[in-house]
Design an enzyme around this catalytic site. Structure first.
Site: not given
Length: 271
Positions: A137-139, A150
């Site tokens: 999420y939110c790369p 991550k």
């Protein structure tokens, strides 16, 4: 930061009713950094919250997604910077590094490299690298990961005389649950539409520092480790900043920043 004799720190844990104070404080500290020409590190945590990015406003069924999040026990807020949705809870530590510098002093990448090096120094046993983890999420280009999983993401804000690099790092907790929450949020908010601007979140590409170390670690222990790293670059002052934040001039800037954040929340649909 390098070469500065003193680094001021502030540690805060925001309660549910203080939802907007975290980003309001960031704005006020950015002003203070420029005024005092003082490096600052702000550690903060929030109760279970999903923090939306500006792009998330364009989701076609955002109201349905927000309803799902609130029904799942999360507060929702819209931050004053780009990016996409991230989770904040007791296992997530936010570290904001404020530097007194004009816009030319650090390129965007150089500032991100500074935070990357700090995290690598805090946990030298972990092979932490920077680079986008696409299905997180939110790369972003400066995701921090270990073997393709991550652990952290970053963003920046800049004014004429100061900048802040904002890091969120998953210290402990159920990262698979956090990831699934965000995937379910996007599924509901997209309402069957396909839009490559929003991630298809794969919980297997995200992890925590505790899982990678294979040991128990708390955000407070992480703060201690960050402070040990900072102490190699200057003396730490944990007393000055909490006092300054109570002074009328800072409070005036904080109030203004809070009001701006409150107005921003009005952009979100009723839920």
């Amino acid at each position: 930061m390098m070469g500065q004799p003193t680094i001021a720190t502030l540690t805060q844990h925001y309660q549910p009713g203080d939802l907007l104070d975290s980003f309001a404080t960031t704005n006020a500290l950015l002003w203070l950094t420029a005024k005092q020409q003082q490096p600052i590190v702000h550690y903060w945590q929030q109760s279970p919250t999903v923090i939306l990015g500006l792009l998330d406003q364009q989701l076609p069924a955002l109201a349905d997604g927000i309803h799902f999040l609130t029904q799942s026990g999360y507060q929702v807020m819209l931050r004053n910077s780009g990016g996409l949705a991230v989770v904040a809870d007791a296992g997530i530590l936010n570290v904001s590094l404020f530097l007194p510098a004009d816009r030319q002093a650090y390129t965007i990448n150089a500032a991100y490299d500074l935070m990357t090096q700090a995290v690598q120094s805090v946990w030298p046993a972990l092979p932490i690298v920077a680079g986008e983890i696409k299905h997180s999420y939110c790369p972003g280009d400066y995701d921090l990961s270990i073997h393709g999983q991550k652990i952290a993401g970053m963003s920046q804000r800049r004014t004429a005389k100061a900048l802040v690099i904002m890091l969120y790092i998953s210290i402990n907790g159920d990262q698979a649950q956090r990831s699934q929450l965000i995937q379910d949020f996007y599924t509901r908010s997209l309402a069957g539409q396909i839009d490559d601007r929003f991630p298809q979140v794969d919980p297997t590409v995200m992890t925590t520092v505790a899982a990678q170390l294979d040991q128990t670690i708390t955000p407070q222990q992480a703060i201690t480790q960050f402070n040990q790293h900072l102490a190699t670059h200057g003396s730490l002052d944990t007393e000055w900043l909490p006092l300054v934040t109570t002074e009328p001039e800072f409070q005036a800037h904080l109030t203004q920043a809070f009001q701006e954040m409150a107005r921003r929340q009005q952009r979100l649909p009723e839920r």
